[in-house]
Design a protein around this motif. Structure first.
Motif, PDB file in Angstrom:
ATOM      1  N   GLY A   1       9.785   6.133   7.143  1.00 44.27           N
ATOM      2  CA  GLY A   1       9.288   5.493   8.351  1.00 44.27           C
ATOM      3  C   GLY A   1       8.801   6.467   9.384  1.00 44.27           C
ATOM      4  N   ALA A   2       9.255   7.679   9.315  1.00 40.14           N
ATOM      5  CA  ALA A   2       8.839   8.666  10.311  1.00 40.14           C
ATOM      6  C   ALA A   2       7.720   9.550   9.811  1.00 40.14           C
ATOM      7  N   SER A   3       7.075   9.129   8.729  1.00 41.97           N
ATOM      8  CA  SER A   3       6.005   9.959   8.176  1.00 41.97           C
ATOM      9  C   SER A   3       4.847  10.053   9.143  1.00 41.97           C
TER      10      SER A   3
ATOM     11  N   LEU B   1       0.090  -9.895  11.205  1.00 38.48           N
ATOM     12  CA  LEU B   1       1.292 -10.342  10.501  1.00 38.48           C
ATOM     13  C   LEU B   1       2.139  -9.147  10.060  1.00 38.48           C
ATOM     14  N   ALA B   2       1.481  -8.144   9.486  1.00 38.74           N
ATOM     15  CA  ALA B   2       2.213  -6.977   8.972  1.00 38.74           C
ATOM     16  C   ALA B   2       2.921  -6.214  10.090  1.00 38.74           C
TER      17      ALA B   2
ATOM     18  N   VAL C   1      -5.633  -2.888   3.889  1.00 41.92           N
ATOM     19  CA  VAL C   1      -5.539  -2.891   5.353  1.00 41.92           C
ATOM     20  C   VAL C   1      -4.094  -2.708   5.794  1.00 41.92           C
ATOM     21  N   THR C   2      -3.180  -3.416   5.136  1.00 43.69           N
ATOM     22  CA  THR C   2      -1.762  -3.312   5.494  1.00 43.69           C
ATOM     23  C   THR C   2      -1.272  -1.876   5.375  1.00 43.69           C
ATOM     24  N   VAL C   3      -1.545  -1.272   4.240  1.00 38.72           N
ATOM     25  CA  VAL C   3      -1.113   0.112   4.017  1.00 38.72           C
ATOM     26  C   VAL C   3      -1.805   1.053   5.001  1.00 38.72           C
ATOM     27  N   GLY C   4      -3.091   0.820   5.243  1.00 43.43           N
ATOM     28  CA  GLY C   4      -3.841   1.676   6.158  1.00 43.43           C
ATOM     29  C   GLY C   4      -3.333   1.603   7.582  1.00 43.43           C
ATOM     30  N   VAL C   5      -3.047   0.393   8.053  1.00 44.94           N
ATOM     31  CA  VAL C   5      -2.565   0.227   9.427  1.00 44.94           C
ATOM     32  C   VAL C   5      -1.168   0.824   9.586  1.00 44.94           C
ATOM     33  N   LEU C   6      -0.286   0.539   8.631  1.00 46.25           N
ATOM     34  CA  LEU C   6       1.070   1.103   8.710  1.00 46.25           C
ATOM     35  C   LEU C   6       1.021   2.628   8.612  1.00 46.25           C
ATOM     36  N   GLY C   7       0.136   3.127   7.761  1.00 45.03           N
ATOM     37  CA  GLY C   7      -0.015   4.577   7.662  1.00 45.03           C
ATOM     38  C   GLY C   7      -0.588   5.173   8.934  1.00 45.03           C
ATOM     39  N   GLY C   8      -1.550   4.466   9.532  1.00 43.93           N
ATOM     40  CA  GLY C   8      -2.131   4.934  10.784  1.00 43.93           C
ATOM     41  C   GLY C   8      -1.114   4.981  11.907  1.00 43.93           C
TER      42      GLY C   8
ATOM     43  N   ALA D   1       5.804   0.418   4.149  1.00 40.95           N
ATOM     44  CA  ALA D   1       4.772  -0.400   3.499  1.00 40.95           C
ATOM     45  C   ALA D   1       5.351  -1.275   2.389  1.00 40.95           C
ATOM     46  N   ASP D   2       6.218  -0.696   1.554  1.00 39.27           N
ATOM     47  CA  ASP D   2       6.790  -1.469   0.450  1.00 39.27           C
ATOM     48  C   ASP D   2       7.617  -2.641   0.965  1.00 39.27           C
ATOM     49  N   SER D   3       8.368  -2.415   2.033  1.00 34.69           N
ATOM     50  CA  SER D   3       9.209  -3.479   2.582  1.00 34.69           C
ATOM     51  C   SER D   3       8.365  -4.612   3.159  1.00 34.69           C
ATOM     52  N   VAL D   4       7.288  -4.250   3.855  1.00 41.97           N
ATOM     53  CA  VAL D   4       6.413  -5.271   4.442  1.00 41.97           C
ATOM     54  C   VAL D   4       5.696  -6.050   3.344  1.00 41.97           C
ATOM     55  N   LEU D   5       5.168  -5.327   2.367  1.00 44.01           N
ATOM     56  CA  LEU D   5       4.443  -5.988   1.280  1.00 44.01           C
ATOM     57  C   LEU D   5       5.370  -6.845   0.424  1.00 44.01           C
ATOM     58  N   ALA D   6       6.644  -6.473   0.352  1.00 44.22           N
ATOM     59  CA  ALA D   6       7.597  -7.274  -0.426  1.00 44.22           C
ATOM     60  C   ALA D   6       7.739  -8.673   0.154  1.00 44.22           C
ATOM     61  N   ILE D   7       7.485  -8.811   1.452  1.00 39.17           N
ATOM     62  CA  ILE D   7       7.569 -10.118   2.099  1.00 39.17           C
ATOM     63  C   ILE D   7       6.265 -10.892   1.943  1.00 39.17           C
TER      64      ILE D   7
END
Length: 570
Positions: free
Chosen positions: A177-179, A374-375, A422-429, A436-442
């Motif tokens: 999470g702190a990446s 949502l993410a 987009v989800t991965v990109g925004v969370l990465g940004g 990302a895995d936890s959010v996508l799991a939902i």
């Protein structure tokens, strides 16, 4: 296994029917599709009802299959594509069920590149085409503002309803999470990445923007050569018009099987996912669909506020909406979107050919706005106080999420799977790629069903933005259901006004160019320079006066045309 062991691998890998369950399920599904097709051929049913019928049949069949296998949860359905799994026969059914879906999507996708190329070519090749850059900027601004709206609404709903706290799927802190987040692409790299470097590879690729660039280059070249080779260039323009007619005819061929494709798509979406988990993650998808519904309402409001007829717009806008819902691809929906705008809503070719293509690669209202809203709301509400997410602060987190979402929406493709990117990109940004895995799991378990609504919303945004821009440019043509007769007259006046301004701008520019060339002649005397300057000033003054007179004349002409309408109302 239903068949002999030694033949199982052949039947499984080639025929994809290796059990008695899959044999029965496939035969039943194919039989229903054949019967449905015969019914469609026998009775004249409106296209919308054909689509809805296909949706309903696919929904019922998918739920029946889910009922037979006991509405399995995520763990029970995991690995169902493994031949040793008890539900492997469902995987084999899906292989056959996807048949018409794949034919339809591949067929429409096949036509996307030539449609975009010819559309841009026709716009830029016309000697009278102007204002493409202005139209593009207006369209891009509206598309991005829609993304911002969709993000804000969905994000607010997620925060309000505490969307990240879902039974069995609460987010937990991770070291990732702190990446530091994903690498950003420099702006120059982003720009030159869109420039085509191979003529044939561009036309055989899937990226839309390079095709638009290539089409603009080709059309612009034809426009320039028209001065010296008018007859030859006109022949090329006519050939492109014929090519457009051929492509549209091919498109209509594929559209005939769209109801079967919808049936296939719905069946596969339901049978390949743990519908039994709907009660668990229904809250998340529900919020997403509320965000989509509000976004669609927002687009409708924009049409109303722009002074256009909402009923006239919806009468035709539903077609690309359903197309996007069925194909889950803005690219695959592009031909229908452009056809609806140009043929049904009477939006000019200039606006249609400019805004519709860019809407598939930037400003995807739901795949960027709703999905990111949502993410990020899941991320915020699913992590507790003291986590690395909350350490950022709510205001900073919200603002940065919005900015990154807008940036991420600039270069995404309108194809299935975009929302996950987009989800991965925004969370990465944001620097929280570890979540990302936890959010996508939902979100992911029912993403196929969610993606239908997202894509429909994306496509509808283009169908709303194009007429709004066209109206501001005076490029809604006669016969449009969007405007009254008085409104069409107003469109002609706006277009005439723009043309007058552009015409005189060109004249003044040419006069200035001639003047600069004259005064820069080597050895010219000061007195002659003064005379040239005086003459230039007088010419510019005259041109400005002529421009003012032309605009006044156009205004008076509009008033004259409106007079019979006033009398008829009285």
């Amino acid at each position: 296994m239903f068949f002999a062991t030694e033949n199982t691998s052949i039947l499984r890998d080639f025929v994809s029917i290796s059990t008695w369950q899959s044999l029965v399920a496939v035969l039943l599904f194919v039989g229903i599709e054949i019967g449905f097709w015969i019914l469609l051929k026998k009775f004249k049913i409106k296209f919308m009802y054909r689509i809805l019928a296909g949706f309903a049949i696919g929904l019922v069949y998918g739920l029946v299959i889910q009922g037979i296998i006991g509405f399995p949860d995520k763990d029970q359905l995991e690995g169902y594509k493994d031949p040793e799994h008890n539900f492997y026969w469902v995987s084999e059914l899906n292989v056959w069920a996807e048949f018409f879906k794949r034919i339809f999507i591949n067929g429409v996708t096949l036509l996307t590149i030539p449609i975009v190329f010819i559309a841009i070519f026709k716009i830029t090749a016309k000697p009278s085409s102007r204002g493409v850059a202005r139209i593009t900027l207006k369209g891009a601004a509206l598309l991005l503002s829609n993304v911002a709206f969709a993000f804000a609404v969905t994000y607010a709903l997620g925060i309000w309803l505490n969307v990240g706290v879902v039974k069995g799927y609460s987010l937990v802190s991770t070291d990732g999470g702190a990446s530091s987040g994903r690498d950003n692409v420099p702006l120059p790299s982003l720009i030159w990445g869109y420039l085509p470097n191979n003529f044939f590879l561009t036309l055989t690729g899937t990226s839309i923007i390079p095709v638009m660039v290539l089409g603009a280059l080709a059309g612009g070249s034809v426009k320039l050569l028209s001065r010296r080779k008018a007859v030859e260039m006109e022949a090329i323009r006519k050939a492109m018009d014929t090519g457009w007619d051929i492509i549209m005819s091919m498109l209509m061929t594929f559209m005939k099987i769209m109801p079967l494709a919808v049936m296939s798509m719905i069946t596969v979406s339901i049978t390949s996912r743990p519908i039994g988990m709907l009660a668990v993650i229904g809250k998340v998808i529900g919020i997403g669909y509320v965000g989509i519904a509000i976004s669609i309402g927002w687009l409708t409001l924009l049409i109303f506020l722009s002074g256009m007829k909402v009923s006239g717009w919806w009468k035709h806008a539903w077609k690309p909406l359903v197309q996007g819902f069925a194909t889950q691809s803005s690219n695959a929906s592009l031909p229908i979107t452009m056809g609806t705008l140009k043929e049904d809503l009477k939006v000019s070719e200039n606006v249609t050919g400019t805004i519709a293509p860019i809407s598939t690669t930037m400003g995807l209202m739901a795949c960027a706005g709703v999905q990111a809203g949502l993410a990020t709301s899941i991320l915020w509400t699913g992590t507790g106080t003291g986590s690395v997410v909350h350490d950022m602060g709510f205001f900073s987190f919200t603002l940065l999420s919005l900015v990154i979402t807008l940036i991420a929406s600039l270069g995404i493709a309108g194809v299935p799977g975009t929302a996950t990117v987009v989800t991965v990109g925004v969370l990465g940004g944001l620097g929280f790629i570890g979540f990302a895995d936890s959010v996508l799991a939902i979100i992911a378990p029912l993403d196929g069903l969610f993606d239908m609504g997202r894509t429909g919303n994306n496509v509808l945004a283009a169908v709303a933005v194009a007429p709004i821009v066209a109206k501001s440019e005076g490029q809604i043509e006669e016969g449009s259901p969007l405007l009254s007769e008085k409104g069409i007259l107003r469109q002609k006046a706006i277009l005439n006004k723009i043309n007058i301004k552009e015409e005189f701008a060109v004249k003044i520019e040419n006069t200035t160019r001639t003047y600069n060339k004259s005064v820069n002649v080597k050895g010219i005397e000061a007195s002659e320079k003064a005379n040239l300057k005086s003459k230039y000033s007088e010419e510019v003054k005259t041109l400005k006066a002529d421009k003012k007179a032309a605009l006044l004349s156009a205004k008076q002409e509009l008033a004259t045309l409106k007079e019979p309408l006033r009398k008829s109302k009285a």
